[in-house]
Motif scaffolding. Structure first.
Motif, PDB file in Angstrom:
ATOM      1  N   UNK A  49       0.777  -1.293   0.085  1.00 52.74           N
ATOM      2  CA  UNK A  49      -0.063  -0.008  -0.014  1.00 52.74           C
ATOM      3  C   UNK A  49       0.813   1.274  -0.091  1.00 52.74           C
ATOM      4  N   UNK A  50       0.428   2.286  -0.463  1.00 52.57           N
ATOM      5  CA  UNK A  50       0.943   3.469  -0.398  1.00 52.57           C
ATOM      6  C   UNK A  50      -0.231   4.392   0.084  1.00 52.57           C
ATOM      7  N   UNK A  51       0.242   5.074   1.106  1.00 51.40           N
ATOM      8  CA  UNK A  51      -0.697   6.028   2.055  1.00 51.40           C
ATOM      9  C   UNK A  51      -0.309   7.510   1.632  1.00 51.40           C
ATOM     10  N   UNK A 109       3.886  10.079   0.159  1.00 53.56           N
ATOM     11  CA  UNK A 109       3.369   8.858   0.495  1.00 53.56           C
ATOM     12  C   UNK A 109       4.243   8.046   1.357  1.00 53.56           C
ATOM     13  N   UNK A 110       3.427   7.232   2.139  1.00 51.95           N
ATOM     14  CA  UNK A 110       4.335   6.164   2.686  1.00 51.95           C
ATOM     15  C   UNK A 110       4.249   4.788   2.317  1.00 51.95           C
ATOM     16  N   UNK A 111       5.016   4.211   1.741  1.00 51.26           N
ATOM     17  CA  UNK A 111       4.825   3.109   0.837  1.00 51.26           C
ATOM     18  C   UNK A 111       5.342   1.696   1.986  1.00 51.26           C
ATOM     19  N   UNK A 135       8.541   3.100   4.082  1.00 48.31           N
ATOM     20  CA  UNK A 135       9.254   4.245   3.960  1.00 48.31           C
ATOM     21  C   UNK A 135       8.471   5.246   3.331  1.00 48.31           C
ATOM     22  N   UNK A 136       9.033   6.630   3.311  1.00 50.44           N
ATOM     23  CA  UNK A 136       8.577   7.638   2.625  1.00 50.44           C
ATOM     24  C   UNK A 136       9.089   7.782   1.206  1.00 50.44           C
ATOM     25  N   UNK A 137       7.993   8.489   0.258  1.00 48.84           N
ATOM     26  CA  UNK A 137       8.307   8.136  -1.084  1.00 48.84           C
ATOM     27  C   UNK A 137       7.544   9.360  -1.510  1.00 48.84           C
ATOM     28  N   UNK A 138       8.651  10.375  -2.233  1.00 40.03           N
ATOM     29  CA  UNK A 138       7.820  11.471  -2.963  1.00 40.03           C
ATOM     30  C   UNK A 138       7.799  11.371  -4.643  1.00 40.03           C
ATOM     31  N   UNK A 139       6.711  11.570  -5.271  1.00 45.02           N
ATOM     32  CA  UNK A 139       6.469  11.243  -6.661  1.00 45.02           C
ATOM     33  C   UNK A 139       6.142  12.769  -7.339  1.00 45.02           C
ATOM     34  N   UNK A 140       6.998  13.155  -8.127  1.00 42.24           N
ATOM     35  CA  UNK A 140       6.566  14.176  -9.049  1.00 42.24           C
ATOM     36  C   UNK A 140       6.183  13.750 -10.329  1.00 42.24           C
ATOM     37  N   UNK A 141       4.745  13.840 -10.873  1.00 43.29           N
ATOM     38  CA  UNK A 141       4.388  13.354 -12.057  1.00 43.29           C
ATOM     39  C   UNK A 141       4.055  14.678 -12.878  1.00 43.29           C
ATOM     40  N   UNK A 142       4.438  14.571 -14.000  1.00 40.99           N
ATOM     41  CA  UNK A 142       4.147  15.875 -15.262  1.00 40.99           C
ATOM     42  C   UNK A 142       3.197  15.079 -16.361  1.00 40.99           C
ATOM     43  N   UNK A 143       2.230  16.018 -16.730  1.00 37.62           N
ATOM     44  CA  UNK A 143       1.374  15.479 -17.625  1.00 37.62           C
ATOM     45  C   UNK A 143       1.511  16.214 -18.913  1.00 37.62           C
ATOM     46  N   UNK A 144       1.077  15.226 -20.105  1.00 36.29           N
ATOM     47  CA  UNK A 144       0.876  15.923 -21.498  1.00 36.29           C
ATOM     48  C   UNK A 144       0.074  15.092 -22.156  1.00 36.29           C
TER      49      UNK A 144
END
Length: 136
Positions: A61-63, A78-80, A100-109
């Motif tokens: 899970x990713x919270x 998130x916390x993964x 563990x903590x995780x940071x996602x940066x999503x870009x869209x096109x």
């Protein structure tokens, strides 16, 4: 954008590499910061990454803890939580469950994810995988 992220995360939790890349643009840049292989470019390279990840880490899970929105980007913290059946980041997992903590940066096109930048709390991962096994 949220729908694409939720579909992507759900595929990761199902250990579905093809599903994980299904919402990417053909020229996706997939960048896990610190990966010795550097950023991956294109769906075939991202798919290869996810196939390897599914062998190394079983996401449970990713919270989500924080979300930041921009016009064509979303950053999420998130916390993964998951299990390391064999090894992860070069360290034996022996079936350990880690968070563990995780940071996602999503870009869209064009209605798809065009870039995914991932930052892991690697110090936490290393600490959990190198700690003495608990008994009892």
């Amino acid at each position: 954008m949220e729908t694409l992220i939720r579909q992507h995360m759900a595929a990761e939790e199902r250990a579905d590499p093809e599903g994980s890349v299904a919402m990417y643009t053909e020229d996706i840049e997939h960048d896990v910061v610190g990966d010795p292989g550097g950023p991956k470019h294109g769906i075939p390279a991202a798919l290869e990454f996810y196939r390897g990840l599914c062998e190394e880490f079983r996401a449970e899970k990713e919270e989500r803890t924080r979300t930041y929105y921009a016009d064509d980007a979303i950053t999420i913290e998130n916390v993964m939580t998951g299990t390391v059946p064999n090894s992860f980041m070069g360290l034996p997992g022996d079936g350990r469950r880690i968070s563990f903590r995780i940071l996602h940066v999503f870009e869209f096109r064009d209605g798809r994810i065009s870039r995914e930048n991932v930052w892991l709390d690697s110090a936490s991962i290393v600490a959990q995988l190198t700690a003495p096994a608990r008994t009892g």
